[in-house]
Scaffold this motif. Structure first.
Motif, PDB file in Angstrom:
ATOM      1  N   ALA A  93      25.428  29.063  39.250  1.00  0.00           N
ATOM      2  CA  ALA A  93      24.954  30.315  39.836  1.00  0.00           C
ATOM      3  C   ALA A  93      26.092  31.070  40.511  1.00  0.00           C
ATOM      4  CB  ALA A  93      23.836  30.047  40.838  1.00  0.00           C
ATOM      5  N   PHE A  94      26.993  30.337  41.161  1.00  0.00           N
ATOM      6  CA  PHE A  94      28.129  30.980  41.812  1.00  0.00           C
ATOM      7  C   PHE A  94      29.054  31.627  40.792  1.00  0.00           C
ATOM      8  CE2 PHE A  94      32.553  30.729  43.326  1.00  0.00           C
ATOM      9  CZ  PHE A  94      32.463  31.645  44.370  1.00  0.00           C
ATOM     10  N   LEU A  95      29.305  30.939  39.697  1.00  0.00           N
ATOM     11  CA  LEU A  95      30.156  31.503  38.650  1.00  0.00           C
ATOM     12  C   LEU A  95      29.552  32.784  38.089  1.00  0.00           C
ATOM     13  CD1 LEU A  95      31.121  28.201  36.778  1.00  0.00           C
ATOM     14  CD2 LEU A  95      32.644  29.619  38.185  1.00  0.00           C
ATOM     15  N   VAL A  96      28.232  32.776  37.880  1.00  0.00           N
ATOM     16  CA  VAL A  96      27.553  33.980  37.410  1.00  0.00           C
ATOM     17  C   VAL A  96      27.715  35.104  38.441  1.00  0.00           C
ATOM     18  CG1 VAL A  96      25.300  34.991  36.880  1.00  0.00           C
ATOM     19  CG2 VAL A  96      25.910  32.740  35.959  1.00  0.00           C
ATOM     20  N   SER A  97      27.478  34.785  39.701  1.00  0.00           N
ATOM     21  CA  SER A  97      27.612  35.786  40.763  1.00  0.00           C
ATOM     22  C   SER A  97      29.018  36.360  40.805  1.00  0.00           C
ATOM     23  CB  SER A  97      27.265  35.141  42.110  1.00  0.00           C
ATOM     24  OG  SER A  97      27.461  36.037  43.178  1.00  0.00           O
ATOM     25  N   LEU A  98      30.012  35.499  40.599  1.00  0.00           N
ATOM     26  CA  LEU A  98      31.409  35.939  40.651  1.00  0.00           C
ATOM     27  C   LEU A  98      31.717  36.932  39.536  1.00  0.00           C
ATOM     28  CD1 LEU A  98      33.808  35.001  42.549  1.00  0.00           C
ATOM     29  CD2 LEU A  98      34.581  33.642  40.589  1.00  0.00           C
ATOM     30  N   VAL A  99      31.328  36.586  38.303  1.00  0.00           N
ATOM     31  CA  VAL A  99      31.710  37.442  37.175  1.00  0.00           C
ATOM     32  C   VAL A  99      30.970  38.772  37.172  1.00  0.00           C
ATOM     33  CG1 VAL A  99      32.379  35.461  35.756  1.00  0.00           C
ATOM     34  CG2 VAL A  99      30.095  36.422  35.500  1.00  0.00           C
ATOM     35  N   VAL A 100      29.724  38.785  37.678  1.00  0.00           N
ATOM     36  CA  VAL A 100      29.003  40.058  37.665  1.00  0.00           C
ATOM     37  C   VAL A 100      29.538  41.027  38.717  1.00  0.00           C
ATOM     38  CG1 VAL A 100      26.900  39.031  36.741  1.00  0.00           C
ATOM     39  CG2 VAL A 100      27.141  39.299  39.212  1.00  0.00           C
ATOM     40  N   LYS A 101      30.291  40.524  39.683  1.00  0.00           N
ATOM     41  CA  LYS A 101      30.885  41.398  40.700  1.00  0.00           C
ATOM     42  C   LYS A 101      32.240  41.953  40.266  1.00  0.00           C
ATOM     43  CE  LYS A 101      28.615  39.648  44.859  1.00  0.00           C
ATOM     44  NZ  LYS A 101      27.623  38.781  44.210  1.00  0.00           N
ATOM     45  N   LEU A 102      32.785  41.428  39.183  1.00  0.00           N
ATOM     46  CA  LEU A 102      34.092  41.883  38.706  1.00  0.00           C
ATOM     47  C   LEU A 102      33.921  42.955  37.631  1.00  0.00           C
ATOM     48  CD1 LEU A 102      35.863  38.418  38.477  1.00  0.00           C
ATOM     49  CD2 LEU A 102      36.540  40.301  39.988  1.00  0.00           C
ATOM     50  N   SER A 142      30.413  41.797  31.808  1.00  0.00           N
ATOM     51  CA  SER A 142      29.909  40.802  32.756  1.00  0.00           C
ATOM     52  C   SER A 142      28.612  40.183  32.269  1.00  0.00           C
ATOM     53  CB  SER A 142      29.686  41.452  34.124  1.00  0.00           C
ATOM     54  OG  SER A 142      30.899  41.891  34.686  1.00  0.00           O
ATOM     55  N   GLU A 143      27.780  40.992  31.593  1.00  0.00           N
ATOM     56  CA  GLU A 143      26.495  40.508  31.110  1.00  0.00           C
ATOM     57  C   GLU A 143      26.669  39.401  30.072  1.00  0.00           C
ATOM     58  OE1 GLU A 143      26.118  44.381  32.958  1.00  0.00           O
ATOM     59  OE2 GLU A 143      27.385  43.695  31.289  1.00  0.00           O
ATOM     60  N   ALA A 144      27.579  39.607  29.135  1.00  0.00           N
ATOM     61  CA  ALA A 144      27.824  38.595  28.106  1.00  0.00           C
ATOM     62  C   ALA A 144      28.408  37.324  28.712  1.00  0.00           C
ATOM     63  CB  ALA A 144      28.758  39.161  27.039  1.00  0.00           C
ATOM     64  N   LEU A 145      29.328  37.506  29.665  1.00  0.00           N
ATOM     65  CA  LEU A 145      29.928  36.353  30.336  1.00  0.00           C
ATOM     66  C   LEU A 145      28.892  35.553  31.108  1.00  0.00           C
ATOM     67  CD1 LEU A 145      33.286  37.778  31.743  1.00  0.00           C
ATOM     68  CD2 LEU A 145      33.052  35.693  30.377  1.00  0.00           C
ATOM     69  N   SER A 146      28.079  36.243  31.886  1.00  0.00           N
ATOM     70  CA  SER A 146      27.106  35.541  32.717  1.00  0.00           C
ATOM     71  C   SER A 146      26.070  34.817  31.860  1.00  0.00           C
ATOM     72  CB  SER A 146      26.440  36.508  33.696  1.00  0.00           C
ATOM     73  OG  SER A 146      25.758  37.542  33.015  1.00  0.00           O
ATOM     74  N   ALA A 147      25.681  35.416  30.737  1.00  0.00           N
ATOM     75  CA  ALA A 147      24.729  34.762  29.836  1.00  0.00           C
ATOM     76  C   ALA A 147      25.322  33.481  29.256  1.00  0.00           C
ATOM     77  CB  ALA A 147      24.323  35.718  28.721  1.00  0.00           C
TER      78      ALA A 147
END
Length: 228
Positions: free
Chosen positions: A56-65, A95-100
């Motif tokens: 969850a933290f990794l997802v949060s990180l990438v969507v903020k970049l 970010s969407e593709a990364l977080s998915a």
């Protein structure tokens, strides 16, 4: 199927908590080229509660970049006893593709903490080469996220210095029992090691990590001293 659904729900709940409470330090990335390699601890010291919080933290990180071919690009690997390549810089551009991908495709390896092997793979797999999407002149950063001391501290320090000598900067997120001094030797600059008490507390260092990712180091790395 039921286990996967429970894990996904846990990740979503943890992600909601992270995004609600954490400020962003990513503004400094606007208008600059950053190639960020995530080096993710996947060892057995992370329990079944900590792992979804890490995801969850990794997802949060990438969507903020500001992920884009002209701004921030992200690559990733995870490590335990074995090293698992995840993706290069030229694979995902939103970010969407990364977080998915992160939420659905990274599985917990649950072995030892082969940090040195992970760092060696940065060169052997050519992460920071143009062929794999790295850009000439970009700010090149490695973010290590770990909760354990490297199995071979001396080898990890040597591997990291070889990479730093090629113009790549290091940042570390130390969780729980991770030794800040040991990671400081790997990073080469203790001011670029950020510590959280647990995976639940990663929100306390998220903004600091984002700022470190987006800004070039302002201090000169101290000579590293290897501890046994």
């Amino acid at each position: 199927m039921q286990i996967f659904a429970i894990f996904s729900l846990t990740v979503l709940l943890a992600y909601a908590t992270l995004t609600d409470s954490a400020p962003s330090g990513a503004d400094a990335c606007n208008g600059c080229e950053v190639d960020l390699l995530l080096v993710i601890d996947s060892s057995n010291s992370i329990n079944d509660i900590g792992w979804p919080r890490l995801i969850a933290f990794l997802v949060s990180l990438v969507v903020k970049l500001p992920v884009d071919q002209s701004c921030v690009q992200i690559a990733a690997l995870q490590f335990s006893t074995r090293i698992e390549h995840l993706f290069y810089f030229n694979q995902f551009h939103t970010s969407e593709a990364l977080s998915a991908y992160i939420q659905n495709n990274i599985t917990h390896l649950k072995e030892n903490t082969n940090t040195a092997g992970a760092l060696d793979s940065i060169a052997s797999r050519g992460y920071f080469t143009e062929a794999n999407g790295a850009r000439p002149g970009s700010l090149k950063n490695v973010l290590i996220i770990t909760d354990g001391r490297p199995d071979n501290q001396g080898a990890a320090v040597t591997s990291a210095k070889t990479i730093r000598d090629q113009g790549v900067n290091f940042i570390a997120a130390a969780i729980g029992s991770a030794l800040v001094d040991a990671l400081g030797q790997v990073v080469g600059d203790a001011s670029r090691v950020f510590s959280a008490r647990s995976y639940k507390d990663l929100t306390t260092i998220e903004s600091l990590l984002l700022s470190a990712v987006c800004e070039a180091p302002t201090t000169t790395a101290e000579p590293t001293t290897t501890t046994p």
